[in-house]
Scaffold this active site. Structure first.
Site, PDB file in Angstrom:
ATOM      1  N   GLU A 219       0.766  -1.229  -0.051  1.00 48.80           N
ATOM      2  CA  GLU A 219       0.191   0.013  -0.077  1.00 48.80           C
ATOM      3  C   GLU A 219       0.926   1.029  -0.231  1.00 48.80           C
ATOM      4  O   GLU A 219       1.371   1.459   1.069  1.00 48.80           O
ATOM      5  CB  GLU A 219      -0.746  -0.264   1.244  1.00 48.80           C
ATOM      6  N   CYS A 253      -2.170   9.308   2.318  1.00 51.31           N
ATOM      7  CA  CYS A 253      -1.720   8.775   1.051  1.00 51.31           C
ATOM      8  C   CYS A 253      -2.631   9.313  -0.078  1.00 51.31           C
ATOM      9  O   CYS A 253      -1.983   9.325  -1.061  1.00 51.31           O
ATOM     10  CB  CYS A 253      -1.644   7.170   1.402  1.00 51.31           C
TER      11      CYS A 253
HETATM   12  P1  NAD Z   1       7.934   4.898   5.129  1.00 46.55           P
HETATM   13  O1  NAD Z   1       8.388   4.017   3.737  1.00 46.55           O
HETATM   14  O2  NAD Z   1       9.091   5.627   5.371  1.00 46.55           O
HETATM   15  O3  NAD Z   1       7.684   3.803   6.367  1.00 46.55           O
HETATM   16  C1  NAD Z   1       6.816   2.951   6.426  1.00 46.55           C
HETATM   17  C2  NAD Z   1       7.287   1.715   7.303  1.00 46.55           C
HETATM   18  O4  NAD Z   1       8.538   1.270   6.625  1.00 46.55           O
HETATM   19  C3  NAD Z   1       7.779   2.028   8.914  1.00 46.55           C
HETATM   20  O5  NAD Z   1       7.116   1.208   9.610  1.00 46.55           O
HETATM   21  C4  NAD Z   1       9.162   2.045   8.611  1.00 46.55           C
HETATM   22  O6  NAD Z   1       9.514   1.565   9.951  1.00 46.55           O
HETATM   23  C5  NAD Z   1       9.506   1.022   7.766  1.00 46.55           C
HETATM   24  N1  NAD Z   1      10.834   1.382   7.062  1.00 46.55           N
HETATM   25  C6  NAD Z   1      11.493   2.511   6.794  1.00 46.55           C
HETATM   26  N2  NAD Z   1      12.649   2.230   6.155  1.00 46.55           N
HETATM   27  C7  NAD Z   1      12.683   1.080   6.063  1.00 46.55           C
HETATM   28  C8  NAD Z   1      13.791  -0.070   5.293  1.00 46.55           C
HETATM   29  N3  NAD Z   1      14.729   0.667   4.722  1.00 46.55           N
HETATM   30  N4  NAD Z   1      13.552  -1.078   5.289  1.00 46.55           N
HETATM   31  C9  NAD Z   1      12.496  -1.710   5.901  1.00 46.55           C
HETATM   32  N5  NAD Z   1      11.461  -1.087   6.381  1.00 46.55           N
HETATM   33  C10 NAD Z   1      11.699   0.379   6.583  1.00 46.55           C
HETATM   34  O7  NAD Z   1       6.519   5.571   4.886  1.00 46.55           O
HETATM   35  P2  NAD Z   1       6.086   6.594   6.038  1.00 46.55           P
HETATM   36  O8  NAD Z   1       6.695   8.053   5.940  1.00 46.55           O
HETATM   37  O9  NAD Z   1       5.701   6.039   7.341  1.00 46.55           O
HETATM   38  O10 NAD Z   1       4.484   6.989   5.186  1.00 46.55           O
HETATM   39  C11 NAD Z   1       4.409   7.745   4.480  1.00 46.55           C
HETATM   40  C12 NAD Z   1       4.155   6.906   2.810  1.00 46.55           C
HETATM   41  O11 NAD Z   1       3.247   6.121   3.055  1.00 46.55           O
HETATM   42  C13 NAD Z   1       3.764   8.201   1.775  1.00 46.55           C
HETATM   43  O12 NAD Z   1       4.412   7.687   0.741  1.00 46.55           O
HETATM   44  C14 NAD Z   1       2.146   7.576   1.837  1.00 46.55           C
HETATM   45  O13 NAD Z   1       1.654   7.785   0.489  1.00 46.55           O
HETATM   46  C15 NAD Z   1       2.309   6.193   1.931  1.00 46.55           C
HETATM   47  N6  NAD Z   1       0.954   5.558   2.622  1.00 46.55           N
HETATM   48  C16 NAD Z   1       0.191   4.775   1.938  1.00 46.55           C
HETATM   49  C17 NAD Z   1      -0.812   4.292   2.211  1.00 46.55           C
HETATM   50  C18 NAD Z   1      -1.767   3.553   1.744  1.00 46.55           C
HETATM   51  O14 NAD Z   1      -2.628   2.811   1.821  1.00 46.55           O
HETATM   52  N7  NAD Z   1      -1.468   3.132   0.449  1.00 46.55           N
HETATM   53  C19 NAD Z   1      -1.472   4.686   3.560  1.00 46.55           C
HETATM   54  C20 NAD Z   1      -0.490   5.556   4.234  1.00 46.55           C
HETATM   55  C21 NAD Z   1       0.602   6.127   4.018  1.00 46.55           C
END
Ligand code: NAD
Length: 474
Positions: A219, A253
Site C-alpha cells: 500500500e 496517502c
Molecule cells: P516509510 O516508507 O518511510 O515507512 C513505513 C514503514 O516502513 C515504517 O514502519 C518504517 O519502520 C519502515 N521502514 C522504513 N525504512 C525501512 C527500510 N529501509 N526497510 C524496511 N522498512 C523500513 O513511510 P512513512 O513515511 O511512514 O509513510 C508515508 C508514505 O506512506 C507515503 O508515501 C504515503 O503515501 C504512504 N502511505 C500509503 C498508504 C496506503 O494505504 N496506500 C497509507 C498511508 C501512507
C-alpha cells in the site's frame, strides 16, 4: 500478560504463531469473529489513551481527527469484517471435469487462511494502516504480527500494551523498532506480508520478501491528481479539495497533490481553495484544529518544496502565516504551474502544500498523468457523464472519487489498494478476505471412472484418437 511483545524476537514470534496455526487446524467463523471482537473491544477500551498518544506523536493532532480516522476508521473495517465474514468463507462450488462430472465427480474452491501475516504500518495513520488490513487478515482466519511506525512511538507503545493485555501473542503480537527492525521484519518467511509506506521503501520490502517467496500487499503512495473539468462547479470543487487537503494537514496517502484545471479558471480555483481553507483554519500556529507536520524532518522537507518554488520565482499562494519557531503547523501553500524539475513536482508532497496546473484541454492533463507513475487516487470534478466515462476509461489509479476527494478509501465493501508504483493488492471487504486467503481448488472423483472402457488409457485405439481429433473445434 503485561509485558509488550516487542521484547520477543520476530522470528520466535513467527515460529510460535506458525506452530499454533498448524495445531489449531480449521479456524471456525466463531473464532474469527471473536478475534475481531477482541480488537473492537480493545479499541473501545483504549480509545482515549490511543488518541492522546497520536496527539503527542504529532505534537497536537486534534483528538477528533484521531477518533474519526484511526479509531472509527479501524472500527468500521473490523465491524464490517465481523458482520460479513460468514458470507465470505464458504466453499464455492465449480463445474467439475468433463466427462467425469457425468459419473458424479464434483469440484469446489475452498478458502483457507494463509497462516501468519506480517503487517508494517505508517505514522500518518498509525492505527488504521495496521488494523484495517488486520480486519481482513483475521476474517480470513490468520494470525498476525504488527510492526507500527517508529515515527509515532507513543502510539506504537500504547498499541503494543493494549494488544499484549488482550491477546495471546500466539494470535496477535506487536514488534516495535525503527528501520532496522522493519528490515529484519521484512526478511522473515511470513505467509503473507502487508506493507504500507513509501514507494522507495516498498521496493526494499518486496525484494526482501522475494527471497522467501513471500506474497506481498504493498500500500504505497505517490502524487494523486485531481482533474477539474470545464463542466465542474468551481466553488464546489474548491470546497471539496480544500476540505480533503486539510485532513491531517495533507499527510494522507490519498491527499490531493496536483490539481489540473482549465487555464481560464485557475485563478478562480486557487482563490476558492484559499478562501475555503482559510475558513477552516483562520489561524495557523497554535490552532488546535490543525494537525502539525509530524516531526522536524518532515517539517523541513515540506517547507523546502515551497521554498524551492519561491526561489524559482514561481507563483505561490500561502493561506495564512505560521509564527516562526512556535510549532510545526504550516499554512497551506498553493504552487502554480511548477516545472517538472521543481522539488514539489518531483516528490509526493505529503503535507500542507499542493500544486495547481493549468490545461488547455483536459486530454492534455490526462496525457501528462498517464506519462507519470500510476497514482493511488485520482479525482474528477465535472458534470459531463461522457467525459467522466472517458476519464475513467483512459486513466488507471488505485481508486477514484468523483466530485469529491479522499472518499473512496472509506468504502468498506470495495477494495482499497494501489496499482503500479502506488502498490499492489488490497484490503477491505470480500476482496480483502480473498487477499489473505488461499483459494484452494478441490476435485473429488465420482463413483465410476469410465477411462478404461472408453479406450482412454493405453494401449490407445483409433477410436480414441478420432474422438480427440473431433474434440479439437474452434
Ligand atoms: P516509510 O516508507 O518511510 O515507512 C513505513 C514503514 O516502513 C515504517 O514502519 C518504517 O519502520 C519502515 N521502514 C522504513 N525504512 C525501512 C527500510 N529501509 N526497510 C524496511 N522498512 C523500513 O513511510 P512513512 O513515511 O511512514 O509513510 C508515508 C508514505 O506512506 C507515503 O508515501 C504515503 O503515501 C504512504 N502511505 C500509503 C498508504 C496506503 O494505504 N496506500 C497509507 C498511508 C501512507
Amino acid at each position: 500478560m503485561t509485558q509488550t511483545n516487542s521484547s520477543i524476537g520476530i522470528r520466535q514470534l513467527l515460529d510460535m504463531q506458525k506452530q499454533a496455526f498448524i495445531e489449531e487446524g480449521a479456524v471456525s467463523a466463531e473464532v474469527r469473529m471473536q478475534r475481531l471482537q477482541q480488537l473492537i473491544d480493545m479499541l473501545v477500551e483504549h480509545k482515549n489513551a490511543l488518541c492522546q498518544a497520536m496527539g503527542e506523536d504529532f505534537g497536537g493532532r486534534p483528538a477528533v481527527f484521531s477518533l474519526a480516522n484511526d479509531i472509527l476508521g479501524s472500527l468500521a473495517s473490523l465491524k464490517h469484517a465481523r458482520d460479513h465474514l460468514k458470507d465470505w468463507l464458504g466453499d464455492s462450488a465449480r463445474p467439475s471435469v468433463k466427462p467425469f462430472d457425468m459419473f458424479g465427480a464434483t469440484a469446489w474452491v475452498k478458502y483457507q487462511p494463509k497462516g501468519v501475516i506480517g503487517i508494517i504500518g505508517t505514522w500518518n495513520a498509525p492505527l488504521f494502516t495496521l488494523l484495517s488490513p488486520l480486519a481482513c487478515a483475521f476474517a480470513a482466519g490468520n494470525r498476525a504480527v504488527l510492526k507500527p511506525s517508529e515515527i509515532a512511538p507513543r502510539t506504537a507503545q500504547v498499541l503494543a500494551e493494549a494488544v499484549a493485555k488482550r491477546f495471546d501473542p500466539q494470535v496477535l503480537a506487536v514488534v516495535q523498532g525503527g528501520p532496522e527492525v522493519a528490515a529484519a521484519f521484512a526478511e522473515q518467511p511470513w505467509n503473507h506480508l502487508v506493507f504500507t509506506g513509501s514507494t522507495s521503501v516498498g521496493k526494499l520490502i518486496m525484494a526482501a520478501a522475494a527471497r522467501n517467496l513471500v506474497p506481498v500487499t504493498l500500500e504505497l503512495g505517490g502524487k494523486s491528481p485531481v482533474l477539474v473539468s470545464d463542466t465542474a462547479d468551481i466553488a464546489h470543487a474548491a470546497e471539496r479539495i480544500a476540505v480533503g487537503k486539510s485532513l491531517n494537514s495533507g499527510q494522507l496517502c490519498v491527499s490531493p497533490d496536483e490539481v489540473w484545471v482549465h487555464e481560464s479558471r485557475l485563478q478562480a480555483l486557487a482563490e476558492g481553495i484559499a478562501a475555503q481553507y482559510q475558513s477552516l483554519y483562520p489561524s495557523v500556529s497554535g490552532n488546535a484544529d490543525m494537525t502539525p507536520v509530524i516531526n522536524e524532518r518532515h517539517h523541513v522537507r515540506v517547507k523546502a518544496y515551497v521554498d524551492d518554488a519561491k526561489a524559482r520565482g514561481l507563483s505561490v499562494l500561502e493561506v495564512g502565516a505560521a509564527q516562526a519557531g512556535s510549532d510545526r503547523r504550516l499554512p497551506l501553500a498553493l504552487v502554480i504551474n511548477p516545472p517538472a524539475d521543481a522539488e514539489i513536482s518531483r516528490h509526493e508532497i505529503f503535507g500542507p502544500a499542493m500544486v495547481l496546473r493549468s490545461f488547455h484541454n483536459i486530454r492534455d492533463a490526462v496525457a501528462a498523468i498517464n506519462a507519470g507513475e500510476r497514482p493511488l487516487a485520482l479525482y474528477y470534478f465535472g458534470n459531463d457523464e461522457t467525459e467522466q466515462g472517458w476519464v475513467l476509461d483512459n486513466t488507471l489509479s488505485g481508486g477514484v472519487s468523483i466530485n469529491d476527494v479522499v472518499m473512496h478509501p472509506a468504502l468498506e465493501d470495495a477494495p482499497f489498494g494501489g496499482v503500479g508504483a502506488s502498490g499492489m493488492g488490497h484490503y477491505h471487504g470480500r476482496e480483502g478476505f480473498l487477499e489473505f486467503s488461499h483459494a484452494r481448488s478441490v476435485y473429488k472423483a465420482g463413483s465410476h471412472d469410465p477411462r478404461r472402457e472408453w479406450g482412454m488409457l493405453p494401449p490407445y485405439n483409433e477410436q480414441f484418437a478420432q474422438m480427440l481429433q473431433a474434440a479439437v473445434t474452434p
